[in-house]
Design a protein around this motif. Structure first.
Motif, PDB file in Angstrom:
ATOM      1  N   HIS A  54       0.838  -1.209   0.000  1.00 47.50           N
ATOM      2  CA  HIS A  54       0.000   0.000   0.000  1.00 47.50           C
ATOM      3  C   HIS A  54       0.870   1.256   0.000  1.00 47.50           C
ATOM      4  O   HIS A  54       0.625   2.194  -0.771  1.00 47.50           O
ATOM      5  CB  HIS A  54      -0.951  -0.014   1.199  1.00 47.50           C
ATOM      6  N   ALA A  55       1.892   1.295   0.854  1.00 45.16           N
ATOM      7  CA  ALA A  55       2.790   2.453   0.924  1.00 45.16           C
ATOM      8  C   ALA A  55       3.487   2.673  -0.412  1.00 45.16           C
ATOM      9  O   ALA A  55       3.591   3.807  -0.897  1.00 45.16           O
ATOM     10  CB  ALA A  55       3.816   2.258   2.041  1.00 45.16           C
TER      11      ALA A  55
ATOM     12  N   PHE B 170       2.492   1.662  -3.470  1.00 49.42           N
ATOM     13  CA  PHE B 170       1.504   2.078  -4.468  1.00 49.42           C
ATOM     14  C   PHE B 170       1.154   3.558  -4.312  1.00 49.42           C
ATOM     15  O   PHE B 170       1.158   4.313  -5.285  1.00 49.42           O
ATOM     16  CB  PHE B 170       0.238   1.217  -4.370  1.00 49.42           C
ATOM     17  N   GLU B 171       0.848   3.966  -3.092  1.00 52.70           N
ATOM     18  CA  GLU B 171       0.460   5.361  -2.847  1.00 52.70           C
ATOM     19  C   GLU B 171       1.591   6.323  -3.181  1.00 52.70           C
ATOM     20  O   GLU B 171       1.360   7.392  -3.758  1.00 52.70           O
ATOM     21  CB  GLU B 171      -0.001   5.548  -1.408  1.00 52.70           C
ATOM     22  N   ALA B 172       2.817   5.989  -2.826  1.00 53.06           N
ATOM     23  CA  ALA B 172       3.959   6.863  -3.120  1.00 53.06           C
ATOM     24  C   ALA B 172       4.220   6.942  -4.619  1.00 53.06           C
ATOM     25  O   ALA B 172       4.457   8.031  -5.156  1.00 53.06           O
ATOM     26  CB  ALA B 172       5.201   6.368  -2.391  1.00 53.06           C
TER      27      ALA B 172
ATOM     28  N   ARG C  58       2.133   6.357  -7.174  1.00 49.14           N
ATOM     29  CA  ARG C  58       1.063   6.972  -7.973  1.00 49.14           C
ATOM     30  C   ARG C  58       1.061   8.489  -7.853  1.00 49.14           C
ATOM     31  O   ARG C  58       0.488   9.178  -8.689  1.00 49.14           O
ATOM     32  CB  ARG C  58      -0.290   6.380  -7.641  1.00 49.14           C
ATOM     33  N   LYS C  59       1.705   9.023  -6.826  1.00 52.67           N
ATOM     34  CA  LYS C  59       1.787  10.474  -6.640  1.00 52.67           C
ATOM     35  C   LYS C  59       2.964  11.097  -7.384  1.00 52.67           C
ATOM     36  O   LYS C  59       3.049  12.314  -7.497  1.00 52.67           O
ATOM     37  CB  LYS C  59       1.885  10.808  -5.149  1.00 52.67           C
TER      38      LYS C  59
END
Length: 139
Positions: free
Chosen positions: A12-13, A15-17, A19-20
Motif C-alpha cells: 500500500h505504501a 503504491f500510494e507513493a 502513484r503520486k
C-alpha cells in the motif's frame, strides 16, 4: 500485540507513493485476496503473477515486486514466490527491468534489489541478500 507482516502495508505504501510521482503510471496485478473479496469471500482459483505491480516511469516499463521483512540484516529469497522468481530470472537473462522493493521493519528502511543482482546471487548459491549489499531506496 504486533500485527502480522502480510506485506499489505508495504504494498500500500509503495503504491500510494508511486502513484503520486509525476509521470508515473502504476498498475497492480490482482492477487488471491482481491479475488476472494470480489467473490464474497469464496476461495477462487488463481494463477502465479510475475510481480505485484507494473510501473511505467521515464518511458520505461518495469515489473515491481514489493516485499517486507522483520529482519535488520537480510532478505531471504524464500520470500519470493515461484512465479515471481521465474519472471525475475527471465527478465535478468534478457536485461529487462524487474526490481524488488523491500522494506525492512528491523531497519525502518526501503531497499531496491534488481533482478540482475538476484540472478547472480542465486547462481552463486546464496539464499538471501544482505541489506548492506543492496541499494537504499527512498519511498
Amino acid at each position: 500485540m504486533a500485527r502480522k507482516n502480510d506485506g499489505k502495508d508495504a504494498q500500500h505504501a509503495f503504491f500510494e507513493a508511486m502513484r503520486k510521482r509525476p509521470g508515473v503510471v502504476i498498475e497492480r496485478f490482482w492477487d488471491q485476496s482481491d479475488l476472494r473479496g470480489l467473490n464474497g469471500g469464496r476461495a477462487v482459483a488463481d494463477f502465479a503473477k510475475p510481480a505485484d505491480f507494473l510501473v511505467t516511469q521515464n518511458a520505461q516499463i518495469e515489473y515491481a515486486e514489493v516485499k517486507s521483512v522483520q529482519s535488520a540484516t537480510s532478505f531471504p529469497f524464500s520470500n519470493i514466490e515461484r512465479g515471481q522468481r521465474s519472471a525475475a530470472l527471465r527478465q535478468a537473462m534478457v536485461g529487462g527491468p524487474y526490481n524488488f522493493y523491500i522494506f525492512s521493519y528491523g531497519l525502518g528502511q526501503w531497499f531496491k534489489m534488481t533482478a540482475q543482482f538476484f540472478s547472480e546471487a542465486v547462481a552463486a548459491g546464496k539464499a538471501s541478500a544482505k541489506f548492506k549489499d543492496l541499494s537504499p531506496w527512498q519511498l
